[in-house]
Design a protein around this motif. Structure first.
Motif, short mmCIF file in Angstrom:
data_model
loop_
_atom_site.label_atom_id
_atom_site.label_comp_id
_atom_site.label_asym_id
_atom_site.label_seq_id
_atom_site.Cartn_x
_atom_site.Cartn_y
_atom_site.Cartn_z
N ALA A 262 15.89 19.59 -12.79
CA ALA A 262 15.38 20.92 -13.09
C ALA A 262 13.93 21.10 -12.67
CB ALA A 262 15.50 21.15 -14.59
N LEU A 263 13.26 20.05 -12.32
CA LEU A 263 11.85 20.16 -11.96
C LEU A 263 11.69 20.57 -10.50
CD1 LEU A 263 10.59 16.92 -13.73
CD2 LEU A 263 10.07 19.26 -14.40
N PRO A 264 10.55 21.17 -10.19
CA PRO A 264 10.34 21.51 -8.78
C PRO A 264 10.27 20.25 -7.93
CG PRO A 264 8.38 21.98 -10.09
CD PRO A 264 9.43 21.55 -11.05
N SER A 265 10.48 20.39 -6.62
CA SER A 265 10.38 19.21 -5.78
C SER A 265 8.94 18.70 -5.84
CB SER A 265 10.79 19.52 -4.34
OG SER A 265 9.94 20.51 -3.85
N LEU A 266 8.78 17.43 -5.56
CA LEU A 266 7.46 16.80 -5.72
C LEU A 266 6.41 17.49 -4.85
CD1 LEU A 266 8.32 12.99 -5.66
CD2 LEU A 266 7.49 14.29 -7.61
N CYS A 267 5.24 17.71 -5.46
CA CYS A 267 4.16 18.27 -4.65
C CYS A 267 3.36 17.16 -3.98
CB CYS A 267 3.26 19.16 -5.50
SG CYS A 267 2.22 18.25 -6.65
N LEU A 268 3.74 15.91 -4.23
CA LEU A 268 3.05 14.78 -3.60
C LEU A 268 3.91 14.25 -2.46
CD1 LEU A 268 1.91 13.07 -6.89
CD2 LEU A 268 0.37 14.01 -5.17
N LYS A 269 3.27 14.12 -1.33
CA LYS A 269 4.00 13.70 -0.13
C LYS A 269 3.60 12.28 0.22
CE LYS A 269 3.47 14.58 4.81
NZ LYS A 269 4.77 14.75 5.43
N GLN A 270 4.56 11.44 0.41
CA GLN A 270 4.20 10.07 0.77
C GLN A 270 3.71 10.02 2.23
OE1 GLN A 270 6.59 6.77 2.21
NE2 GLN A 270 6.53 5.99 0.13
N VAL A 271 2.57 9.40 2.43
CA VAL A 271 2.07 9.26 3.80
C VAL A 271 1.95 7.80 4.22
CG1 VAL A 271 0.87 11.48 3.82
CG2 VAL A 271 -0.35 9.45 3.03
N ASN B 20 12.94 -0.42 3.12
CA ASN B 20 13.32 0.90 3.59
C ASN B 20 12.11 1.69 4.04
OD1 ASN B 20 15.94 0.55 3.08
ND2 ASN B 20 15.99 1.72 1.16
N LEU B 21 11.08 1.60 3.19
CA LEU B 21 9.89 2.37 3.51
C LEU B 21 9.25 1.88 4.79
CD1 LEU B 21 8.38 2.51 -0.08
CD2 LEU B 21 9.40 4.39 1.17
N ARG B 22 9.25 0.60 4.97
CA ARG B 22 8.60 0.05 6.15
C ARG B 22 9.30 0.47 7.42
NH1 ARG B 22 6.69 -4.95 3.66
NH2 ARG B 22 4.57 -4.40 3.05
N ALA B 23 10.59 0.71 7.27
CA ALA B 23 11.33 1.04 8.47
C ALA B 23 10.89 2.38 9.05
CB ALA B 23 12.82 1.09 8.15
N GLY B 24 10.30 3.24 8.21
CA GLY B 24 9.93 4.57 8.67
C GLY B 24 8.66 4.55 9.50
N GLY B 25 8.18 5.73 9.79
CA GLY B 25 6.89 5.79 10.47
C GLY B 25 7.01 6.23 11.91
N LEU B 26 5.89 6.67 12.40
CA LEU B 26 5.83 7.17 13.76
C LEU B 26 5.09 6.17 14.62
CD1 LEU B 26 4.60 10.72 12.82
CD2 LEU B 26 6.92 10.09 13.39
N LEU C 42 0.84 -1.19 0.00
CA LEU C 42 0.00 0.00 0.00
C LEU C 42 0.88 1.25 0.00
CD1 LEU C 42 -2.84 1.15 0.14
CD2 LEU C 42 -2.74 0.96 2.63
N GLU C 43 0.68 2.08 -1.01
CA GLU C 43 1.45 3.33 -1.10
C GLU C 43 0.50 4.48 -1.40
OE1 GLU C 43 5.27 3.48 -3.23
OE2 GLU C 43 5.02 1.33 -3.53
N ILE C 44 0.50 5.45 -0.51
CA ILE C 44 -0.43 6.58 -0.64
C ILE C 44 0.38 7.89 -0.59
CG2 ILE C 44 -2.48 7.70 0.33
CD1 ILE C 44 -2.93 5.12 1.99
#
Ligand code: ADP
Length: 729
Positions: free
Chosen positions: A539-548, A512-518, A327-329
């Motif tokens: 050259a592109l702006p930083s992503l406007c989508l934030k992984q939650v 790696n992703l699983r290791a994160g989180g609060l 699951l990736e949101i």
């Protein structure tokens, strides 16, 4: 808002107008009612709370686009520039406990990018020999990613801009050779027979997000986690729950004559406010269309929304479901707010029919004489979310808490719909069958209550990605003209979705992703994390989508119980492409998981299957397949859990039964080991559930399985009709 209160640091000249717009707006008396102190004190993260919003200078763009909207030439080079606006708020309430300045960063993208963009940033597209030797495997000259835009419909304009910014290749007429990405305007099936690449729609998403099905999915979660899912207004499904609705309202009114709730009735397949009406008495329900019973949801009306400029507004938040498994949101850091066009008053018999006062739909309000198309993002009837948060922050509202609550609402809602989506997915693309992978941008409609609590109104499977609006140029003459605020937000969302789905982009490792989180209960920081970019994205702006998610796995993974039930269900489906369990498969499930015994014979198992399946098929409008669907299986599972682990709260019963079944099947639990450790321990006893919505006396009808008793048939006789129905309608 005086100048010494708000210090505006503007890094790029072009964005001055934005800051001024925000500054010009005073806070009116109505807004002062906002219960700033009512939100619980936020746990302060060491970083100053801030929002970072990627966007771009739309005023510039439209100067160019205005000249030629169809043929996009060199003018479009301005599109993916970058600028940044930092707004720091000073003042007693705006300094957090650690003494940090409270800062609202708004990053835009005004800087002009030219063809030689890579040199601009000191990032070279062509890897040097050394880099290659170091094993940095950049493609010699990477083949541009191909996007089939032939079915994009109204999102085409925003999609074209995004593709151009990324220097990808568009196939507007489709092509024989497979594309990397297929962009569909409506559903997974817009193009048939796709066997590779990626499609921007999940099978079953439209069905899942219809009002009735979303209500059912959330209700199932409310049974397990009532506290966590208190962000959805109490809802009843029509016509089947009409009687319960009437009875409950009558009882509430009899108990307390001063209670006079209002309800909003929404047709099941409706959108854009179509067919919606408010009522104060169940007798006002319009139950029939011709000779047919209307499928609809009747929902508690939120009577005290947060107002700005005396107007009701709602938030449109864009959410990317990047993957179901894992699951990736992702959540877009910038969204839209849509304003009513008539000052709000609490509902009364007199004003119930005032749609411009009660419904925030753009499609309705645009027809009001009061609708304001603004070239600024912080004024008018459609504004950017950041401009609204900015105003609230300037008044001392704890927007960090609001944002954190919104993220939690999005993750929890997604967790509620994922189980059924997994069933659709495996039916459409069974393991082993060649097929595309899927992702989808969803539109979450969220209302802020006066006490700043976010409430989920609905989730749109096809949020409008139009970046122009109709304008009457002369009497009776309409033309599409660019809408700066829409373009600012939507192009960013599409472009960054494409970047995240770039087939050449290395996937972040799941471990790696699983290791994160609060930890559960910790507040989600608003700060955006540095996002990894592929080398040619410099050259592109930083992503406007934030992984939650999975970022906040630790906080939310314990909620994924129904998904584990769905995994069992799918395992026993047997025939590829099936969405329903036959009686033999159900028996096999019971046997394999060793759930029958002398107290619960296989004959009882058959009765359970027949009873539940029959009731569910009775509520199905157009049943294509016979058998037990996921919702019915969940009901059976809850019943079995209740029988086996009698004295525990439902969620613990279910978690215990799941562990028992998974142990029998030696199923590795989804979500890794963490899931086990959080599945039960975080359970909050149902008795301490708190109600946050008005009229706590009203409760949505609870399904029968809550009262799971010794004998299922007896249980059914006592309560003749289930409140649950099938998903396919
Ligand atoms: P549609 O899909 O037709 O737009 P929504 O569920 O989004 O249906 O409802 C339309 C509008 O009605 C929302 O944008 C919001 O302004 C208002 N609304 C919907 N549900 C509620 C509610 N429970 N309380 C208050 N307002 C609501």
């Amino acid at each position: 808002m005086s100048e010494h209160y708000v210090k505006v640091k503007i890094h790029v000249e072009q964005m001055k107008s934005f800051g001024e717009d925000a500054e010009k707006q005073g806070v009116d008396a109505e807004e002062e009612q906002v219960a700033v102190s009512s939100s619980p004190p936020a746990s302060v993260s060491p970083d100053p709370p801030s929002i970072t919003i990627a966007g771009r200078d739309v005023s510039n763009t439209f100067k160019h686009r205005g000249k030629s909207r169809i043929k996009m030439g060199k003018d479009d080079k301005n599109i993916c520039g970058k600028h940044s606006l930092d707004v720091s708020l000073h003042g007693g309430r705006n300094v957090n406990k650690l003494g940090h300045e409270r800062t609202l960063h708004i990053k835009g993208t005004g800087k002009i990018l030219q063809g030689k963009n890579n040199e601009n940033n000191g990032v070279s597209m062509r890897p040097s020999k050394n880099i290659q030797e170091d094993g940095f495997k950049l493609a010699r000259k990477r083949r541009p990613v191909t996007v089939d835009t032939s079915k994009a419909k109204t999102s085409l304009e925003a999609l074209k801009l995004s593709i151009r910014q990324l220097k990808w290749k568009e196939f507007p007429l489709g092509r024989r050779a497979p594309c990397d990405i297929y962009w569909h305007g409506v559903s997974f099936h817009d193009n048939e027979n796709i066997v590779s690449g990626q499609v921007n729609k999940f099978p079953g998403m439209i069905e899942m997000l219809r009002k009735i099905n979303l209500s059912r999915a959330v209700r199932t979660m409310q049974e397990l986690f009532p506290e966590e899912y208190d962000f959805y207004p109490r809802s009843w499904i029509l016509p089947e729950e009409c009687q319960q609705f009437s009875t409950q309202i009558r009882m509430v009114k009899e108990n307390d004559a001063s209670v006079n709730p209002t309800f909003i009735v929404k047709p099941d397949g409706g959108s854009q406010g179509d067919g919606i009406y408010l009522i104060r008495d169940p007798s006002d329900l319009k139950l029939m269309v011709g000779s047919q019973a209307k499928q609809a949801v009747v929902q508690e009306y939120i009577q005290r929304p947060l107002l700005i400029d005396k107007l009701k507004f709602d938030i449109r938040l864009y959410v990317l479901l990047k993957s179901l498994e894992p699951l990736e949101i992702y959540i877009a850091k910038e969204g839209l707010t849509r304003f009513c066009t008539e000052p709000y008053q609490e509902p009364s018999q007199k004003n119930l029919s005032h749609v411009f006062m009660h419904l925030t739909n753009y499609s309705l309000n645009v027809h009001s004489g009061n609708f304001v198309h603004s070239s600024s993002q912080s004024t008018g009837s459609k504004r950017s979310l950041s401009s609204v948060l900015y105003r609230l922050a300037a008044k001392g509202v704890d927007i960090k808490k609001v944002w954190s609550d919104i993220i939690a609402l999005v993750i929890k809602t997604t967790i509620a719909v994922v189980p059924e989506l997994r069933v659709y997915y495996q039916a459409e693309i069974p393991p082993g069958k060649p097929g595309p992978t899927c992702f989808q941008i969803l539109g979450f409609d969220i209302l802020l209550m006066k006490n700043l609590k976010p409430v989920l109104l609905e989730v749109n499977s096809n949020p409008s990605m139009r970046i122009e609006h109709e304008q009457e140029m002369a009497p009776g003459v309409f033309e599409y003209v660019p809408s700066p605020v829409d373009e600012e937000v939507k192009v960013g969302v599409i472009r960054d979705t494409l970047r995240l789905m770039d087939p050449g982009h290395k996937r972040t490792s799941i471990s790696n992703l699983r290791a994160g989180g609060l930890d559960h209960g910790e507040e989600i920081p608003m700060e955006a994390e540095p996002q990894d970019r592929s080398p040619d994205e410099g050259a592109l702006p930083s992503l406007c989508l934030k992984q939650v998610y999975p970022k906040y796995t630790k906080q939310f993974n314990y909620l994924r119980l129904v998904e584990r039930i769905a995994a069992l269900f799918i395992r026993f489906l047997g025939v590829k492409g099936n969405m329903r369990l036959g009686p033999t498969a159900f028996r096999t499930f019971i046997r394999t998981c060793k759930l029958s015994n002398s107290n619960f014979s296989m004959a009882s198992v058959d009765i359970l299957y027949i009873d539940i399946t029959r009731r569910w098929s009775g509520t199905m409008a157009d049943s294509r397949e016979a058998g037990m669907g996921l919702q019915a299986f969940v009901e059976a599972f809850f019943y079995l859990a209740g029988r086996r682990f009698k004295s525990q709260p439902l969620r613990e019963q279910v978690a215990s039964l799941l562990e028992l079944c998974e142990a029998q099947l030696e199923t590795p639990p989804p979500g890794g080991e963490e899931r086990r450790s959080v599945s039960c321990s975080r359970a909050v006893p149902r008795s301490i559930r708190t109600q946050t919505l008005p009229h706590p006396q009203l409760s949505s009808p609870g399904p029968l399985r809550r009262a799971a008793s010794q004998d299922y048939r007896l249980h059914q006789r006592l309560k003749p009709r289930s409140l649950r129905a099938n998903l396919e309608n």
